[in-house]
Design a protein around this motif. Structure first.
Motif, PDB file in Angstrom:
ATOM      1  N   ASP A 147     107.918 -59.257 -20.749  1.00  0.00           N
ATOM      2  CA  ASP A 147     107.297 -60.573 -20.907  1.00  0.00           C
ATOM      3  C   ASP A 147     105.780 -60.461 -20.868  1.00  0.00           C
ATOM      4  N   VAL A 148     105.273 -59.550 -20.048  1.00  0.00           N
ATOM      5  CA  VAL A 148     103.829 -59.392 -19.877  1.00  0.00           C
ATOM      6  C   VAL A 148     103.571 -57.974 -19.399  1.00  0.00           C
ATOM      7  N   CYS A 149     102.409 -57.435 -19.737  1.00  0.00           N
ATOM      8  CA  CYS A 149     102.004 -56.165 -19.142  1.00  0.00           C
ATOM      9  C   CYS A 149     100.543 -56.262 -18.722  1.00  0.00           C
ATOM     10  N   PHE A 150     100.227 -55.553 -17.657  1.00  0.00           N
ATOM     11  CA  PHE A 150      98.863 -55.498 -17.142  1.00  0.00           C
ATOM     12  C   PHE A 150      98.258 -54.181 -17.602  1.00  0.00           C
ATOM     13  N   VAL A 151      97.116 -54.269 -18.269  1.00  0.00           N
ATOM     14  CA  VAL A 151      96.521 -53.114 -18.933  1.00  0.00           C
ATOM     15  C   VAL A 151      95.048 -53.010 -18.592  1.00  0.00           C
ATOM     16  N   THR A 152      94.513 -51.809 -18.766  1.00  0.00           N
ATOM     17  CA  THR A 152      93.081 -51.588 -18.653  1.00  0.00           C
ATOM     18  C   THR A 152      92.422 -51.910 -19.980  1.00  0.00           C
ATOM     19  N   GLY A 153      91.294 -52.595 -19.927  1.00  0.00           N
ATOM     20  CA  GLY A 153      90.602 -52.994 -21.142  1.00  0.00           C
ATOM     21  C   GLY A 153      91.098 -54.329 -21.645  1.00  0.00           C
ATOM     22  N   GLU A 154      90.750 -54.651 -22.889  1.00  0.00           N
ATOM     23  CA  GLU A 154      91.160 -55.893 -23.534  1.00  0.00           C
ATOM     24  C   GLU A 154      91.714 -55.580 -24.922  1.00  0.00           C
ATOM     25  N   PRO A 155      92.870 -54.921 -24.985  1.00  0.00           N
ATOM     26  CA  PRO A 155      93.421 -54.539 -26.292  1.00  0.00           C
ATOM     27  C   PRO A 155      93.793 -55.755 -27.127  1.00  0.00           C
ATOM     28  N   THR A 156      93.725 -55.596 -28.431  1.00  0.00           N
ATOM     29  CA  THR A 156      94.112 -56.656 -29.345  1.00  0.00           C
ATOM     30  C   THR A 156      95.319 -56.203 -30.157  1.00  0.00           C
ATOM     31  N   LEU A 157      96.251 -57.114 -30.340  1.00  0.00           N
ATOM     32  CA  LEU A 157      97.470 -56.838 -31.094  1.00  0.00           C
ATOM     33  C   LEU A 157      97.889 -58.140 -31.757  1.00  0.00           C
ATOM     34  N   PRO A 158      98.111 -58.166 -33.073  1.00  0.00           N
ATOM     35  CA  PRO A 158      98.484 -59.412 -33.748  1.00  0.00           C
ATOM     36  C   PRO A 158      99.707 -60.059 -33.115  1.00  0.00           C
ATOM     37  N   GLY A 159      99.611 -61.352 -32.842  1.00  0.00           N
ATOM     38  CA  GLY A 159     100.722 -62.081 -32.249  1.00  0.00           C
ATOM     39  C   GLY A 159     100.758 -62.043 -30.739  1.00  0.00           C
ATOM     40  N   PHE A 160      99.756 -61.406 -30.133  1.00  0.00           N
ATOM     41  CA  PHE A 160      99.724 -61.292 -28.676  1.00  0.00           C
ATOM     42  C   PHE A 160      98.388 -61.800 -28.144  1.00  0.00           C
ATOM     43  N   GLN A 161      98.419 -62.290 -26.935  1.00  0.00           N
ATOM     44  CA  GLN A 161      97.209 -62.800 -26.295  1.00  0.00           C
ATOM     45  C   GLN A 161      96.835 -61.905 -25.127  1.00  0.00           C
ATOM     46  N   THR A 162      95.553 -61.633 -24.979  1.00  0.00           N
ATOM     47  CA  THR A 162      95.038 -60.820 -23.880  1.00  0.00           C
ATOM     48  C   THR A 162      94.052 -61.662 -23.079  1.00  0.00           C
ATOM     49  N   GLU A 163      94.185 -61.639 -21.774  1.00  0.00           N
ATOM     50  CA  GLU A 163      93.286 -62.415 -20.911  1.00  0.00           C
ATOM     51  C   GLU A 163      92.715 -61.510 -19.819  1.00  0.00           C
ATOM     52  N   LEU A 164      91.392 -61.377 -19.796  1.00  0.00           N
ATOM     53  CA  LEU A 164      90.719 -60.575 -18.779  1.00  0.00           C
ATOM     54  C   LEU A 164      90.866 -61.251 -17.421  1.00  0.00           C
ATOM     55  N   LEU A 165      91.297 -60.482 -16.408  1.00  0.00           N
ATOM     56  CA  LEU A 165      91.539 -61.057 -15.088  1.00  0.00           C
ATOM     57  C   LEU A 165      90.636 -60.480 -13.996  1.00  0.00           C
ATOM     58  N   TRP A 166      90.462 -59.168 -13.975  1.00  0.00           N
ATOM     59  CA  TRP A 166      89.652 -58.578 -12.911  1.00  0.00           C
ATOM     60  C   TRP A 166      89.076 -57.245 -13.372  1.00  0.00           C
ATOM     61  N   ASP A 167      88.125 -56.721 -12.580  1.00  0.00           N
ATOM     62  CA  ASP A 167      87.490 -55.439 -12.866  1.00  0.00           C
ATOM     63  C   ASP A 167      87.887 -54.405 -11.828  1.00  0.00           C
ATOM     64  N   GLU A 168      87.908 -53.153 -12.249  1.00  0.00           N
ATOM     65  CA  GLU A 168      88.176 -52.033 -11.356  1.00  0.00           C
ATOM     66  C   GLU A 168      87.036 -51.026 -11.447  1.00  0.00           C
ATOM     67  N   HIS A 169      86.547 -50.554 -10.317  1.00  0.00           N
ATOM     68  CA  HIS A 169      85.566 -49.478 -10.312  1.00  0.00           C
ATOM     69  C   HIS A 169      86.273 -48.125 -10.370  1.00  0.00           C
ATOM     70  N   VAL A 170      85.633 -47.183 -11.062  1.00  0.00           N
ATOM     71  CA  VAL A 170      86.173 -45.833 -11.186  1.00  0.00           C
ATOM     72  C   VAL A 170      85.737 -45.010  -9.980  1.00  0.00           C
ATOM     73  N   ASN A 171      86.668 -44.237  -9.436  1.00  0.00           N
ATOM     74  CA  ASN A 171      86.412 -43.378  -8.284  1.00  0.00           C
ATOM     75  C   ASN A 171      86.878 -41.955  -8.595  1.00  0.00           C
ATOM     76  N   VAL A 172      86.261 -40.999  -7.959  1.00  0.00           N
ATOM     77  CA  VAL A 172      86.691 -39.609  -8.081  1.00  0.00           C
ATOM     78  C   VAL A 172      87.355 -39.201  -6.777  1.00  0.00           C
ATOM     79  N   VAL A 173      88.454 -38.454  -6.895  1.00  0.00           N
ATOM     80  CA  VAL A 173      89.169 -37.940  -5.722  1.00  0.00           C
ATOM     81  C   VAL A 173      88.724 -36.493  -5.506  1.00  0.00           C
ATOM     82  N   LEU A 174      88.234 -36.211  -4.282  1.00  0.00           N
ATOM     83  CA  LEU A 174      87.682 -34.899  -3.940  1.00  0.00           C
ATOM     84  C   LEU A 174      88.434 -34.307  -2.758  1.00  0.00           C
ATOM     85  N   PRO A 175      88.530 -32.982  -2.691  1.00  0.00           N
ATOM     86  CA  PRO A 175      89.053 -32.366  -1.464  1.00  0.00           C
ATOM     87  C   PRO A 175      88.088 -32.635  -0.307  1.00  0.00           C
ATOM     88  N   LEU A 176      88.604 -32.633   0.898  1.00  0.00           N
ATOM     89  CA  LEU A 176      87.764 -32.893   2.062  1.00  0.00           C
ATOM     90  C   LEU A 176      86.610 -31.912   2.192  1.00  0.00           C
TER      91      LEU A 176
END
Length: 321
Positions: A147-176
């Motif tokens: 029925d719906v999927c949550f995706v990164t970005g704002e993809p466009t596809l004919p016949g579908f609606q995309t609504e921006l909801l929130w932002d995510e910051h990018v993080n790097v995972v490092l060894p201690l």
């Protein structure tokens, strides 16, 4: 064939009349004229082919046939009332089922909060989650499996609606014990000579493309190894020195030892996250979910602590929403 919808309405008049022993008292209870009650009960009797009531100046009494009939009919009326109630609840989105495509684990973050609140508000709606790559989720959306999927970005596809909801910051995972682990944040320039690892499934391909773009912009060819493992195993490989990986802030809080999560400096490294659905989808539960998501999006974007959380140790998440 009798008009069943009409008969069911008239049945109610007969049941109330039998309960109160009078058309006059039934009319008072139902808020209709007494003549309406008597005419419609008489019409019901004509359709049945037998009398339901004996009438006199004191009121009405059920005949033997009327007693047997109404005893059985009352069960059908109750079942019909319940069927109508359930159908109305489904139509309003208070019952039913919704299929949701996701990319990230839901330890915490926007989706965790949204689905928790949706469950609390709509316990009669069955939620089914499907975790997969962006390509797989969009394919299932296009074929009607989601029925719906949550995706990164704002993809466009004919016949579908995309609504921006929130932002995510990018993080790097490092060894201690990594030389960048002591910093509060890192820059892409600090990462140009690092080796990275990603998973072959889930958000792995998306992370691979993101790393390739960012590091290629610095004029370096990224060292990226793909492992056919899940996120937890991937984070464990980071902990033992196989390479670094990227995550977003959407699922912070996992108790994983041996790694630290550090935000990447710069406003450019903010990933928009959206909901996407078919414009022809008429599932009322979807409308309920989207309405709730919009309210959460306003609160989420207004809280700066959620936009850029403090660095944590032993934290994991996914670059995708």
């Amino acid at each position: 064939m009798p008009d069943l919808s009409l008969d069911l309405r008239y049945l109610r008049y007969a049941l109330v009349s039998a309960e109160h022993g009078s058309f006059r008292r039934a009319a008072t209870v139902l808020g209709v004229p007494q003549s309406t009650i008597s005419r419609r009960v008489l019409l019901l009797e004509h359709r049945l082919g037998f009398a339901l009531f004996e009438r006199d100046t004191r009121g009405v009494r059920l005949t033997r046939a009327g007693q047997n009939f109404l005893n059985e009919a009352a069960l059908g009326v109750d079942q019909m009332a319940r069927a109508v109630q359930l159908a109305r609840a489904t139509h309003r989105g208070e019952r039913g089922e919704i299929q949701i495509g996701i990319l990230a684990s839901l330890t915490s973050g926007f989706l965790h909060l949204l689905l928790k609140a949706f469950r609390e508000k709509h316990r009669d709606v069955r939620v089914k989650l499907h975790e997969g790559t962006p390509q797989r989720n969009l394919h299932h959306l296009s074929t009607g499996l989601l029925d719906v999927c949550f995706v990164t970005g704002e993809p466009t596809l004919p016949g579908f609606q995309t609504e921006l909801l929130w932002d995510e910051h990018v993080n790097v995972v490092l060894p201690l014990d990594h030389h960048l682990a002591a910093r509060s944040e890192v820059a892409w320039e600090d990462l140009r000579n690092e080796a990275f690892i990603v998973s072959g499934g889930g958000p792995g391909p998306e992370i691979h493309d993101y790393l390739t773009k960012r590091l290629s912009d610095l004029g370096t060819h990224p060292d990226i190894t793909v492992h056919e493992i899940g996120r937890e195993s991937l984070i464990n490989l980071v902990a033992v020195g196989y390479g670094l990986t990227l995550v977003s802030t959407s699922s912070r809080g996992s108790d994983l030892s041996g790694v630290v999560l550090r935000p990447i400096a710069g406003e450019a490294d903010v990933l928009p996250s959206s909901a996407m659905w078919s414009t022809g989808n008429r599932n009322p539960a979807l409308n309920r979910l989207l309405l709730l998501a919009r309210g959460f999006a306003r609160d989420y974007s207004a809280t700066s602590a959620w936009k850029r959380p403090a660095p944590q140790t032993g934290d994991s998440s996914s670059i995708s929403s």
